[in-house]
Design an enzyme around this catalytic site. Structure first.
Site, PDB file in Angstrom:
ATOM      1  N   PRO A  26       0.808  -1.230   0.000  1.00 22.07           N
ATOM      2  CA  PRO A  26       0.000   0.000   0.000  1.00 22.07           C
ATOM      3  C   PRO A  26       0.841   1.280   0.000  1.00 22.07           C
ATOM      4  O   PRO A  26       0.386   2.330  -0.459  1.00 22.07           O
ATOM      5  CB  PRO A  26      -0.817  -0.112   1.298  1.00 22.07           C
ATOM      6  CG  PRO A  26      -0.133  -1.126   2.139  1.00 22.07           C
ATOM      7  CD  PRO A  26       0.638  -2.036   1.221  1.00 22.07           C
ATOM      8  N   ASP A  81       8.707  -2.976  -9.634  1.00 23.71           N
ATOM      9  CA  ASP A  81       9.667  -3.752  -8.874  1.00 23.71           C
ATOM     10  C   ASP A  81      10.754  -2.790  -8.413  1.00 23.71           C
ATOM     11  O   ASP A  81      11.249  -1.979  -9.196  1.00 23.71           O
ATOM     12  CB  ASP A  81      10.281  -4.887  -9.694  1.00 23.71           C
ATOM     13  CG  ASP A  81      10.942  -5.880  -8.759  1.00 23.71           C
ATOM     14  OD1 ASP A  81      10.225  -6.627  -8.083  1.00 23.71           O
ATOM     15  OD2 ASP A  81      12.188  -5.870  -8.654  1.00 23.71           O
ATOM     16  N   SER A  82      11.102  -2.879  -7.135  1.00 23.26           N
ATOM     17  CA  SER A  82      12.098  -1.935  -6.617  1.00 23.26           C
ATOM     18  C   SER A  82      12.988  -2.638  -5.612  1.00 23.26           C
ATOM     19  O   SER A  82      12.722  -3.769  -5.211  1.00 23.26           O
ATOM     20  CB  SER A  82      11.398  -0.732  -5.969  1.00 23.26           C
ATOM     21  OG  SER A  82      10.371  -1.164  -5.099  1.00 23.26           O
ATOM     22  N   PHE A 156       8.487   3.745   4.599  1.00 24.17           N
ATOM     23  CA  PHE A 156       8.357   2.295   4.746  1.00 24.17           C
ATOM     24  C   PHE A 156       9.692   1.639   4.397  1.00 24.17           C
ATOM     25  O   PHE A 156      10.648   2.304   3.984  1.00 24.17           O
ATOM     26  CB  PHE A 156       7.220   1.757   3.855  1.00 24.17           C
ATOM     27  CG  PHE A 156       7.527   1.758   2.374  1.00 24.17           C
ATOM     28  CD1 PHE A 156       7.405   2.918   1.629  1.00 24.17           C
ATOM     29  CD2 PHE A 156       7.944   0.597   1.727  1.00 24.17           C
ATOM     30  CE1 PHE A 156       7.689   2.929   0.264  1.00 24.17           C
ATOM     31  CE2 PHE A 156       8.221   0.593   0.357  1.00 24.17           C
ATOM     32  CZ  PHE A 156       8.096   1.764  -0.363  1.00 24.17           C
TER      33      PHE A 156
HETATM   34  P1  ITT Z   1       4.765  -5.805  -4.776  1.00 25.22           P
HETATM   35  O1  ITT Z   1       5.822  -6.710  -5.393  1.00 25.22           O
HETATM   36  O2  ITT Z   1       3.497  -6.522  -4.466  1.00 25.22           O
HETATM   37  O3  ITT Z   1       4.561  -4.537  -5.571  1.00 25.22           O
HETATM   38  P2  ITT Z   1       6.702  -5.570  -2.622  1.00 25.22           P
HETATM   39  O4  ITT Z   1       6.810  -4.711  -1.396  1.00 25.22           O
HETATM   40  O5  ITT Z   1       6.879  -7.064  -2.446  1.00 25.22           O
HETATM   41  O6  ITT Z   1       5.300  -5.274  -3.336  1.00 25.22           O
HETATM   42  P3  ITT Z   1       9.071  -5.491  -4.279  1.00 25.22           P
HETATM   43  O7  ITT Z   1       9.093  -6.957  -4.519  1.00 25.22           O
HETATM   44  O8  ITT Z   1       9.340  -4.572  -5.426  1.00 25.22           O
HETATM   45  O9  ITT Z   1       7.682  -4.996  -3.699  1.00 25.22           O
HETATM   46  O10 ITT Z   1      10.073  -5.188  -3.085  1.00 25.22           O
HETATM   47  C1  ITT Z   1      10.630  -3.953  -2.940  1.00 25.22           C
HETATM   48  C2  ITT Z   1      11.116  -3.780  -1.520  1.00 25.22           C
HETATM   49  O11 ITT Z   1      12.211  -2.849  -1.545  1.00 25.22           O
HETATM   50  C3  ITT Z   1      10.062  -3.157  -0.625  1.00 25.22           C
HETATM   51  O12 ITT Z   1       9.254  -4.125  -0.001  1.00 25.22           O
HETATM   52  C4  ITT Z   1      10.914  -2.378   0.374  1.00 25.22           C
HETATM   53  O13 ITT Z   1      11.397  -3.240   1.372  1.00 25.22           O
HETATM   54  C5  ITT Z   1      12.097  -1.938  -0.498  1.00 25.22           C
HETATM   55  N1  ITT Z   1      11.822  -0.601  -1.055  1.00 25.22           N
HETATM   56  C6  ITT Z   1      11.436  -0.307  -2.313  1.00 25.22           C
HETATM   57  N2  ITT Z   1      11.195   0.996  -2.456  1.00 25.22           N
HETATM   58  C7  ITT Z   1      11.414   1.546  -1.253  1.00 25.22           C
HETATM   59  C8  ITT Z   1      11.300   2.849  -0.740  1.00 25.22           C
HETATM   60  O14 ITT Z   1      10.864   3.853  -1.487  1.00 25.22           O
HETATM   61  N3  ITT Z   1      11.606   3.061   0.536  1.00 25.22           N
HETATM   62  C9  ITT Z   1      12.026   2.051   1.320  1.00 25.22           C
HETATM   63  N4  ITT Z   1      12.136   0.783   0.946  1.00 25.22           N
HETATM   64  C10 ITT Z   1      11.826   0.524  -0.346  1.00 25.22           C
END
Ligand code: ITT
Length: 197
Positions: A26, A81-82, A156
């Site tokens: 979210p 994806d991040s 987050f």
């Molecule tokens: P979806 O795949 O369902 O979109 P997810 O949280 O599992 O959600 P990812 O597999 O892309 O998403 O994981 C990315 C993780 O990297 C995320 O859960 C955070 O722990 C971290 N992350 C990504 N962007 C971030 C941000 O802007 N600030 C802090 N941590 C971040």
């Protein structure tokens, strides 16, 4: 999945360009939604997980996810994806960022970083967009470093550890900084440029 998209879109007015954002996270949704506000895009959250492939880069993961989901979902949607890539850990946790955070938490990362002088790291965001026919991937990165301890409560994920280059605060200590500089903001800008061209 296709059924859920149809249900979520039923009975809504179609003046804005409607794009689904499929994500279980979210925080990602609210950040991207805020960035898209005022650009004529109605972002609809479809909160669900989907299987991700193993790959080295966020771009590869996003491309594969787009390919897989677009077999059943034919309406415009985005996924993202991040991850956080730490130089002295050879890019770890990278594409495994979500899983690593669940398993070892921020303290686990700080333990891995103990005694390391090189604390450089970067965040990557790869936004995959399926426009109903074609797939596109837009990326953004932000350079920075890993703090010595957990700092701040906003945001987050790894926000309490990430200090963007040229600044003293972590993203979790200064959300205005995150909104201005983040990897996600840069990827969303590319996405908006494409959609609004
Ligand atoms: P979806 O795949 O369902 O979109 P997810 O949280 O599992 O959600 P990812 O597999 O892309 O998403 O994981 C990315 C993780 O990297 C995320 O859960 C955070 O722990 C971290 N992350 C990504 N962007 C971030 C941000 O802007 N600030 C802090 N941590 C971040």
């Amino acid at each position: 999945m296709a059924e859920r998209v149809r249900e979520a879109s039923a009975g809504k007015p179609s003046r804005l360009k409607k794009v689904f954002f499929i994500t279980s996270n979210p925080h990602k949704f609210s950040e991207v939604n805020e960035m898209c506000a005022g650009y004529g895009i109605e972002l609809v959250h479809l909160q669900r997980e989907y299987p991700e492939v193993r790959a080295d880069t966020c771009e590869q993961v996003a491309s594969a996810s787009l390919f897989n989901i677009s077999k059943t979902v034919k309406m415009p949607f985005i996924i993202e994806d991040s991850g956080l890539f730490i130089d002295s850990l050879n890019g770890f946790p990278g594409v495994y960022s979500a899983w690593v955070l669940r398993k070892v938490g921020l303290d686990g990362i700080l333990r891995l970083m103990r005694g390391r002088r090189d604390r450089r790291a970067h965040f990557v965001s790869a936004i995959g967009y399926f426009d109903g026919k074609k797939a596109h991937v837009f990326t953004g990165t932000v350079d920075g470093s890993i703090a010595q301890e957990i700092r701040g409560r906003s945001g987050f994920g790894y926000d309490p550890l990430f200090i963007p280059k040229g600044y003293k605060f972590t993203f979790a200590e200064n959300m205005t900084l995150k909104q201005k500089l983040s990897h996600r903001k840069k990827a969303v800008e590319q996405f908006l440029k494409h959609v609004l061209h």
